[in-house]
Design a protein around this motif. Structure first.
Motif, PDB file in Angstrom:
ATOM      1  N   ILE A  22     -16.640  28.984   5.876  1.00 40.71           N
ATOM      2  CA  ILE A  22     -16.976  29.142   7.296  1.00 40.71           C
ATOM      3  C   ILE A  22     -16.202  30.298   7.925  1.00 40.71           C
ATOM      4  CG2 ILE A  22     -16.899  28.015   9.558  1.00 40.71           C
ATOM      5  CD1 ILE A  22     -17.219  25.337   8.054  1.00 40.71           C
ATOM      6  N   HIS A  23     -14.874  30.291   7.781  1.00 43.28           N
ATOM      7  CA  HIS A  23     -14.019  31.226   8.516  1.00 43.28           C
ATOM      8  C   HIS A  23     -13.473  32.368   7.676  1.00 43.28           C
ATOM      9  CE1 HIS A  23     -14.050  28.417  11.850  1.00 43.28           C
ATOM     10  NE2 HIS A  23     -13.647  27.450  11.050  1.00 43.28           N
ATOM     11  N   GLY A  24     -13.627  32.312   6.384  1.00 47.43           N
ATOM     12  CA  GLY A  24     -12.977  33.291   5.520  1.00 47.43           C
ATOM     13  C   GLY A  24     -13.729  34.607   5.411  1.00 47.43           C
ATOM     14  N   LEU A  31      -8.770  33.175   4.011  1.00 45.61           N
ATOM     15  CA  LEU A  31      -8.762  32.893   5.444  1.00 45.61           C
ATOM     16  C   LEU A  31      -8.035  34.001   6.186  1.00 45.61           C
ATOM     17  CD1 LEU A  31      -7.968  29.086   5.477  1.00 45.61           C
ATOM     18  CD2 LEU A  31     -10.090  30.169   6.158  1.00 45.61           C
ATOM     19  N   LYS A  32      -8.551  34.336   7.348  1.00 46.03           N
ATOM     20  CA  LYS A  32      -7.922  35.374   8.166  1.00 46.03           C
ATOM     21  C   LYS A  32      -6.821  34.736   9.010  1.00 46.03           C
ATOM     22  CE  LYS A  32     -12.416  37.514   8.590  1.00 46.03           C
ATOM     23  NZ  LYS A  32     -13.551  37.696   9.487  1.00 46.03           N
ATOM     24  N   ASN A  33      -5.707  35.404   9.058  1.00 44.19           N
ATOM     25  CA  ASN A  33      -4.613  34.928   9.909  1.00 44.19           C
ATOM     26  C   ASN A  33      -4.755  35.562  11.280  1.00 44.19           C
ATOM     27  OD1 ASN A  33      -3.443  33.348   7.959  1.00 44.19           O
ATOM     28  ND2 ASN A  33      -2.216  35.026   7.136  1.00 44.19           N
ATOM     29  N   LYS A  34      -5.203  34.767  12.229  1.00 46.25           N
ATOM     30  CA  LYS A  34      -5.355  35.267  13.591  1.00 46.25           C
ATOM     31  C   LYS A  34      -4.075  34.993  14.361  1.00 46.25           C
ATOM     32  CE  LYS A  34     -10.289  34.345  13.813  1.00 46.25           C
ATOM     33  NZ  LYS A  34     -11.347  33.586  14.497  1.00 46.25           N
TER      34      LYS A  34
END
Length: 129
Positions: A22-24, A31-34
């Motif tokens: 979903i988020h990667g 996964l993105k580090n926001k």
């Protein structure tokens, strides 16, 4: 217990895979580090504003400093007046606390009642003992 640990590992891996889908990132599947949104509390904001305003006031004061030459010139041009001190003439009206007012009422105001009886004269022999 070891069986439960293995089951829990699989559950965590599955949930991580779902999150990556979903988020990667589609290529690396990482996964993105926001960065977290930085919210400042009202108290902290007021504190920062006070500090900023204080610094601005100090900067203004430093900008408007007068050199010693200007001060000396101003003193020379003003004629010297009498050396009377106005601070000794000024009187300040102070509020009296309720406790003080009560004490004064009990004592009868500023007038102190003196005892009507005089001190009894003590014979000299009593003091010698």
């Amino acid at each position: 217990m070891t069986k439960f640990n293995e089951i829990q590992k699989k559950r965590r891996a599955q949930s991580a895979e779902i999150k990556r889908k979903i988020h990667g990132d589609p290529l690396t599947r990482k996964l993105k580090n926001k960065p977290q949104p930085q919210s400042i509390s009202g108290k902290r904001k007021r504190k920062i504003m006070k500090k900023c305003n204080r610094q601005q006031r100090e900067a203004e004061k430093k900008a408007h400093l007068i050199s010693m030459e200007d001060v000396e010139m101003a003193v020379d041009t003003v004629p010297q007046q009498g050396t009377s001190t106005d601070s000794s003439k000024t009187q300040f009206h102070l509020k009296k606390s309720p406790k003080l007012k009560l004490k004064q009422r009990k004592r009868g105001g500023k007038k102190h009642k003196k005892s009507s009886e005089k001190a009894a004269s003590v014979p000299v022999d009593a003091m010698v003992e």
